[in-house]
Design a protein around this motif. Sequence first.
Motif: not given
Length: 485
Positions: A261, A263-264, A266, A281, A284, A296, A298
Amino acid sequence: MTPSPAPADAATPAPLPSTAAAGTPAPMSRRAAREAAARTAAAPPPAAVTEPVGSAPVATAESASGESPFVGETGAPGPRRSRTATAATPAGPAPSTSTATLDDLFTGDSTTDDLGYEPQERSRRRRRIGGWIALGVVLLIFGGIAVGTLWVWNTYEEQIREVMGWEEPKDFEPGLANGEALVTVVSGDTGQSISQSLYEAGVTKTPEAFYDYLVDTGQNPPFVPGVFQLQQQMTSAAALEAMMDPANKLENSALVREGLTVDQTLPILADGLGLPLEDFVAATANPSDYGVEADSLEGWLFPAMYEFDPGVTAEDVIRTLVNRTVQSLDNAGVPVEDRQRVLTVASIIQREARFEEDFYKVSRVIENRLDPGNQETFGLLQMDSTAQYGYGELHEGSVSTSAEAQFDDNPWNTYVHTGLPIGPISNPGDTAIDAAMHPADGPWLYFVTVNLDTGETVFTSTLAEHERAREQWIAWCNDNPDSGC
């Protein structure tokens, strides 16, 4: 009137020697002889008395009139012999009655003629049939043993190896190292998580090999975040030594794996490039800066190995990853207006499948479930990955979905909402994107991975078939309680 004796010729046999002296009747005519023979055949046979071999006979087989029937050379009745007693005349030698036994044959006292007949040899055809039947029985017995042994081995191989001391080594043998493998270490990684990463990269033989080596040797090394250039099929000791060598750490590099994802991803970029996580952060926060019309990024940070020049910024890095995603979409022939939808489907495929062939089958399951005519699930995808993503338990270390996640009313939960989720749930690679565009042909509506170690996945078309496959998965999980079920 008493007939006179007839002359001896081929039709009328001569009288037996010494019969007159013995007081026996004169020879009979042919007709009389035939009548006497007929009376003898109709009468019950006289009792036969056996006697020791070589002694004189004590009983004869005669007709009721005392005459001895016989058969002449032209077929007329002549002497009739008994197997146990033979009629004899005073002038002839006394024939012996056959009382020989099989034992006499071995001692040499008698021959097979004394026994009266030789045992008939068994039919060769019957012997062959009996032989084939016996062979078939033997093959069935040994075949059953072989099948049973194979089932026991396949079912209880791990337990048998443990009891017998036949455990396969967890580590590769020294001297097998070859090729190249890239392994990423991020901030917060432990020996256990790195052990899994080494296995997935093909560096170590089993997921627990590296971690068990650290425990057995009592080591707790200071792992440095970054991308490390190692080899395939290394021993755990050699892998640790290589990771501790700064020369094997790639500078200004980042390896982003499929299925992660945002979050994983970055932290991997920050650790690999030596930039603050906060910069990524912020970079993005606004997808439109990169031409992405979504809430997003994502699904838009393409998984690959990246190397950057010194002085690169977080925005430059994110733009590079987004552009790489656009390149993959264009290569797969995805229309611009369908990019977000294809990435959404591809992101689910990336999380649900392990092998390339299964990517295209999972894609077909998604399309079959989205079909308005679907009367099995009525538009519900029911994908665990979407429910886990929406609830925030995608990386809890288990493939199973909790009841809370399954029934949570979030826009990604395909157990609750029909159709696709509102956006991607991971970063898909080239194969997943291609599979989203070209699903395999098939009627499948369900699938379940029945062995998490091998990735074996069963695809089915009905709920009943799916339940049987699901029971197979449950049985495997019961036998492997620590394997991520």
